[in-house]
Scaffold this motif. Structure first.
Motif, PDB file in Angstrom:
ATOM      1  N   ALA A   1       0.872  -1.007  -0.020  1.00 35.52           N
ATOM      2  CA  ALA A   1       0.144   0.144  -0.007  1.00 35.52           C
ATOM      3  C   ALA A   1       1.004   1.215  -0.111  1.00 35.52           C
ATOM      4  N   HIS A   2       1.901   1.269   0.662  1.00 31.22           N
ATOM      5  CA  HIS A   2       2.832   2.387   0.620  1.00 31.22           C
ATOM      6  C   HIS A   2       3.487   2.588  -0.550  1.00 31.22           C
ATOM      7  N   GLU A   3       3.896   1.557  -1.195  1.00 27.31           N
ATOM      8  CA  GLU A   3       4.419   1.788  -2.577  1.00 27.31           C
ATOM      9  C   GLU A   3       3.396   2.182  -3.652  1.00 27.31           C
ATOM     10  N   ILE A   4       2.416   1.737  -3.352  1.00 20.16           N
ATOM     11  CA  ILE A   4       1.314   2.084  -4.477  1.00 20.16           C
ATOM     12  C   ILE A   4       0.756   3.840  -4.321  1.00 20.16           C
ATOM     13  N   ASN A   5       0.899   4.068  -3.143  1.00 19.58           N
ATOM     14  CA  ASN A   5       0.921   5.478  -2.597  1.00 19.58           C
ATOM     15  C   ASN A   5       1.855   6.518  -3.205  1.00 19.58           C
ATOM     16  N   ALA A   6       3.235   5.654  -3.116  1.00 26.55           N
ATOM     17  CA  ALA A   6       4.147   6.679  -3.471  1.00 26.55           C
ATOM     18  C   ALA A   6       4.275   6.420  -4.805  1.00 26.55           C
ATOM     19  N   LEU A   7       3.945   5.490  -5.643  1.00 23.78           N
ATOM     20  CA  LEU A   7       3.892   5.610  -7.279  1.00 23.78           C
ATOM     21  C   LEU A   7       2.940   6.793  -7.556  1.00 23.78           C
ATOM     22  N   ILE A   8       1.704   6.615  -6.926  1.00 27.41           N
ATOM     23  CA  ILE A   8       0.647   7.605  -7.185  1.00 27.41           C
ATOM     24  C   ILE A   8       1.164   9.175  -7.194  1.00 27.41           C
ATOM     25  N   GLU A   9       1.766   9.246  -5.936  1.00 25.81           N
ATOM     26  CA  GLU A   9       2.451  10.480  -5.811  1.00 25.81           C
ATOM     27  C   GLU A   9       3.265  10.793  -6.932  1.00 25.81           C
ATOM     28  N   SER A  10       4.249  10.081  -7.128  1.00 23.15           N
ATOM     29  CA  SER A  10       5.282  10.133  -8.233  1.00 23.15           C
ATOM     30  C   SER A  10       4.706  10.431  -9.579  1.00 23.15           C
ATOM     31  N   ASN A  11       3.592   9.809  -9.776  1.00 28.80           N
ATOM     32  CA  ASN A  11       3.119  10.047 -11.077  1.00 28.80           C
ATOM     33  C   ASN A  11       2.248  11.524 -11.157  1.00 28.80           C
ATOM     34  N   ARG A  12       1.808  11.630 -10.118  1.00 28.46           N
ATOM     35  CA  ARG A  12       1.087  13.132  -9.857  1.00 28.46           C
ATOM     36  C   ARG A  12       2.121  14.344 -10.128  1.00 28.46           C
ATOM     37  N   ARG A  13       3.479  14.147  -9.492  1.00 19.45           N
ATOM     38  CA  ARG A  13       4.458  14.905  -9.643  1.00 19.45           C
ATOM     39  C   ARG A  13       4.905  15.161 -10.895  1.00 19.45           C
ATOM     40  N   ILE A  14       5.141  14.022 -11.710  1.00 21.03           N
ATOM     41  CA  ILE A  14       5.548  13.933 -13.014  1.00 21.03           C
ATOM     42  C   ILE A  14       4.563  14.663 -13.946  1.00 21.03           C
ATOM     43  N   VAL A  15       3.175  14.427 -13.957  1.00 20.14           N
ATOM     44  CA  VAL A  15       2.300  14.932 -14.610  1.00 20.14           C
ATOM     45  C   VAL A  15       2.179  16.436 -14.477  1.00 20.14           C
ATOM     46  N   GLU A  16       2.180  16.776 -13.228  1.00 12.12           N
ATOM     47  CA  GLU A  16       2.462  18.295 -13.123  1.00 12.12           C
ATOM     48  C   GLU A  16       3.685  18.941 -13.646  1.00 12.12           C
ATOM     49  N   ARG A  17       4.746  18.417 -13.374  1.00 17.32           N
ATOM     50  CA  ARG A  17       5.969  18.626 -14.110  1.00 17.32           C
ATOM     51  C   ARG A  17       5.716  19.017 -15.486  1.00 17.32           C
ATOM     52  N   ALA A  18       5.303  17.872 -16.364  1.00 12.47           N
ATOM     53  CA  ALA A  18       5.165  17.947 -17.585  1.00 12.47           C
ATOM     54  C   ALA A  18       4.099  18.941 -18.080  1.00 12.47           C
ATOM     55  N   ARG A  19       3.173  19.153 -17.237  1.00 11.21           N
ATOM     56  CA  ARG A  19       2.123  20.322 -17.716  1.00 11.21           C
ATOM     57  C   ARG A  19       2.877  21.650 -17.537  1.00 11.21           C
ATOM     58  N   MET A  20       3.720  21.757 -16.386  1.00 12.84           N
ATOM     59  CA  MET A  20       4.361  23.139 -16.190  1.00 12.84           C
ATOM     60  C   MET A  20       5.093  23.466 -17.515  1.00 12.84           C
ATOM     61  N   GLN A  21       5.954  22.300 -17.831  1.00 13.34           N
ATOM     62  CA  GLN A  21       6.848  22.435 -19.014  1.00 13.34           C
ATOM     63  C   GLN A  21       6.093  22.959 -20.347  1.00 13.34           C
ATOM     64  N   VAL A  22       5.095  21.934 -20.549  1.00 17.23           N
ATOM     65  CA  VAL A  22       4.318  22.517 -21.810  1.00 17.23           C
ATOM     66  C   VAL A  22       3.771  23.809 -21.718  1.00 17.23           C
ATOM     67  N   GLY A  23       3.178  24.236 -20.613  1.00 18.20           N
ATOM     68  CA  GLY A  23       2.727  25.451 -20.549  1.00 18.20           C
ATOM     69  C   GLY A  23       3.642  26.603 -20.823  1.00 18.20           C
ATOM     70  N   ASN A  24       4.952  26.165 -20.144  1.00 13.94           N
ATOM     71  CA  ASN A  24       6.024  27.428 -20.285  1.00 13.94           C
ATOM     72  C   ASN A  24       6.387  27.474 -21.712  1.00 13.94           C
ATOM     73  N   LEU A  25       6.432  26.123 -22.483  1.00 14.57           N
ATOM     74  CA  LEU A  25       6.824  26.171 -23.917  1.00 14.57           C
ATOM     75  C   LEU A  25       5.726  27.030 -24.676  1.00 14.57           C
ATOM     76  N   ALA A  26       4.442  26.851 -24.229  1.00 13.30           N
ATOM     77  CA  ALA A  26       3.465  27.433 -25.086  1.00 13.30           C
ATOM     78  C   ALA A  26       3.621  28.941 -24.734  1.00 13.30           C
ATOM     79  N   HIS A  27       3.895  29.572 -23.614  1.00 14.20           N
ATOM     80  CA  HIS A  27       3.919  30.772 -23.321  1.00 14.20           C
ATOM     81  C   HIS A  27       5.035  31.370 -23.993  1.00 14.20           C
ATOM     82  N   SER A  28       6.367  30.715 -24.386  1.00 12.03           N
ATOM     83  CA  SER A  28       7.324  31.206 -24.765  1.00 12.03           C
ATOM     84  C   SER A  28       7.353  31.202 -26.498  1.00 12.03           C
TER      85      SER A  28
END
Length: 466
Positions: free
Chosen positions: A229-256
Motif C-alpha cells: 500500500a505504501h509503494e502504491i501511494n508513493a507511485l501515485i504521488e510520483s506519477n502526480r508530480r511527473i504529470v504536474e511537471r510535464a504540464r508546467m513545462q508544456v505551459g512554459n513552452l506554449a507561453h514562450s
C-alpha cells in the motif's frame, strides 16, 4: 468468484487437499482396522484350536473322547459357520468328534499340496460350508499318545463376523470424518475469506482511485500488505508530480512561443495583401502544429495515469451550448445513453477532440448535427486494452459527406478538401493523433443523416479493477 480469483484458487486448493486427505485417512484407517480384525480373528481361531486339542484324549476303549467347552453358543447351533472337528489319522480307526453345529455336514477341505502347513505345523484356509457361510479354517495334526496315534483338529469361524465388524467400524469412521471434514471446510473457508479480506479492501480502494473517489489508498492493512500500500501511494504521488511537471513545462513552452507567433502575425498585417495573407496562413498553420505537438507531449506525459479522468456529460453539454451560440441557424442534438460516464483522459483533450469534430460538422452541415455516446468495444489483441471499459462517441451531420477516397485524404495533416471554407486542414489529423495517444480509435464514414459520421472509441473508467 471468477476462475482467476485468488480467493477461489485458495478455497479450491484447500478444499481439494482437505477432501483428499480425509479420503486417504479413511482408507488407511479402515485398511489397518481390517488387518487388525483379521489378525485377531486368526488368533481367536488358534486359541480355540488349542482349546479343542487340550480337551480331546484317547479313551480306554481306544476312541476319541472329550467335550471341548469353547464358551461360544455358536458352536452348538447348526449352520452358524462356527465348527470344530477331530478326525483320527493313519491306522487309528475310530469315529471322529464333531461339534453339534456341524452335525453330519461335510467340509470341502483342500489338499495339503494346495494349502501346506506352516512352520508351526498349522494351516489356515477359507471355505464355503453347505449353508453358504464363508468360513476360515484353522487346522493342525497332533500325536495323542506314546503309541503314535494322531488326530487332525479343525476349528472354523464365520468370516461374516469380520465383515460386519469392519463395515460397522467403517460406517462410523466415514460418518465421523464426514462431519469433521464438513466442519473443517467451513472453518477453512471462513479463515481464508477472513484472511484475504484485506486484499479485497485494497481492490475496492484501488477502484475508488480509478473512479475518482479517492487519490490514494486509505485504510488499515495487515503487516504483509502495508508495504505494498505504501509503494502504491508513493507511485501515485510520483506519477502526480511527473504529470504536474510535464504540464508546467508544456505551459512554459506554449507561453514562450506565443510572443514570437504574435509578433509574426502583427508584422504580417504591415505587408501587402498577397504576402500578408501568405504569412498569416503559414503562421496559423505553425501555431496549430505547435499546439498539436504540445498536446501530444502533454498526453504522453500523463497517458495511462490513473489520475486522468474527464466527466463527459458537462463537457459535451458545454461544447453544444457554445456551438449553438456560434451557429444559431443549425440544430445541435446530444444523446447520452449513460449520463455521468467518466473517460480516462484529460478534460482538455476531450474538449479539443470533440470541439474539432463539432466545428468541422458545423462548417459542412445543412441544418442538423447529432452527438451520441454509448458503450463500445476495442478490436485489439492486447488484453490490457480490450478488458477495460470503452465509450463510443459519434458526431454526425446532414451535409454532403465524403466519399471513401476523400475520407483517406481528409485525415492527412494539412489537407483541405474545400479551400473556400476557413481552416488550416489540421482538425481531423489532430483528432486522430490525440485519440491514438489514448489507444483509442477514430474513423469516418457515411452518416444515416446523409453527411459525415465521425466515430470515436475513447477509454472509459470503471470502478471495478479488471
Amino acid at each position: 468468484m471468477r476462475s482467476n480469483s485468488l480467493t477461489a484458487r485458495v478455497l479450491l486448493l484447500a478444499s481439494a487437499w482437505s477432501v483428499l486427505a480425509l479420503v486417504v485417512i479413511a482408507v488407511v484407517i479402515s485398511t489397518l482396522y481390517r488387518q487388525g480384525v483379521e489378525r485377531s480373528f486368526t488368533d481367536l481361531l488358534r486359541a480355540q484350536l488349542y482349546n479343542v486339542i487340550n480337551s480331546v484324549t484317547i479313551s480306554n476303549e481306544n476312541t476319541l473322547a472329550g467335550s471341548p467347552q469353547l464358551g461360544d453358543l455358536r458352536f452348538s447351533q447348526p449352520d452358524t459357520g462356527w465348527y470344530w472337528l477331530v478326525e483320527p489319522l493313519g491306522n487309528f480307526q475310530t469315529a471322529p468328534l464333531v461339534s453339534s453345529s456341524l452335525g453330519a455336514s461335510k467340509l470341502a477341505v483342500p489338499s495339503i499340496l494346495d494349502v501346506p502347513f506352516d512352520n508351526r505345523y498349522e494351516r489356515y484356509y477359507t471355505l464355503t460350508d453347505q449353508a453358504g457361510n464363508r468360513i476360515q479354517v484353522a487346522e493342525t495334526e497332533v500325536v495323542l499318545d506314546g503309541e503314535g496315534r494322531a488326530a487332525r483338529f479343525r476349528v472354523t469361524g464365520n468370516l461374516n463376523v469380520v465383515e460386519d465388524d469392519v463395515r460397522d467400524f467403517s460406517n462410523s469412521l466415514y460418518l465421523a470424518l464426514a462431519v469433521f471434514g464438513v466442519g473443517s471446510l467451513v472453518v477453512n473457508g471462513l479463515a481464508i475469506l477472513y484472511s484475504l479480506r484485506p486484499l479485497d479492501h485494497a481492490r475496492v480502494a484501488l477502484g475508488k482511485i480509478r473512479g475518482g473517489e479517492a487519490e490514494r489508498l486509505e485504510g488499515e492493512f495487515p503487516r504483509e500488505i502495508q508495504p505494498l500500500a505504501h509503494e502504491i501511494n508513493a507511485l501515485i504521488e510520483s506519477n502526480r508530480r511527473i504529470v504536474e511537471r510535464a504540464r508546467m513545462q508544456v505551459g512554459n513552452l506554449a507561453h514562450s512561443l506565443k510572443t514570437p507567433i504574435a509578433v509574426l502575425l502583427n508584422e504580417a498585417r504591415t505587408l501587402d495583401n498577397q504576402h500578408g495573407d501568405l504569412v498569416r496562413s503559414q503562421v496559423d498553420a505553425m501555431q496549430a502544429q505547435v499546439q498539436s505537438y504540445l498536446s501530444r507531449a502533454r498526453i504522453a506525459a500523463q497517458r495511462g495515469s490513473i489520475l486522468a479522468r474527464a466527466e463527459s456529460e458537462p463537457a459535451l453539454e458545454r461544447l453544444i451550448r457554445v456551438m449553438r451560440r456560434l451557429n444559431p441557424d443549425k440544430a445541435f442534438e446530444l444523446d447520452l445513453h449513460q449520463p455521468g460516464t467518466l473517460l480516462a483522459m484529460e478534460q482538455q483533450d476531450l474538449e479539443e477532440v470533440v470541439g474539432n469534430l463539432l466545428e468541422n460538422a458545423a462548417r459542412f452541415a445543412d441544418k442538423r448535427i447529432v452527438v451520441r455516446m454509448t458503450t463500445g468495444s476495442h478490436p485489439s489483441s492486447d488484453p490490457d486494452i480490450t478488458r477495460r471499459a470503452w465509450i463510443e462517441l459519434t458526431v454526425e451531420d446532414d451535409g454532403p459527406g465524403l466519399e471513401p477516397d476523400q475520407i483517406t485524404e481528409a485525415l492527412k495533416r494539412g489537407r483541405r478538401l474545400d479551400e473556400s471554407r476557413p481552416g488550416t486542414g489540421l482538425g481531423l489529423s489532430i483528432v486522430s493523433e490525440v485519440v491514438s495517444e489514448y489507444h483509442g480509435k477514430f474513423t469516418l464514414s457515411r452518416s444515416e443523416l446523409g453527411g459525415l459520421k465521425a466515430t470515436l472509441l475513447l477509454p472509459g473508467l470503471s470502478k471495478e479493477l479488471a
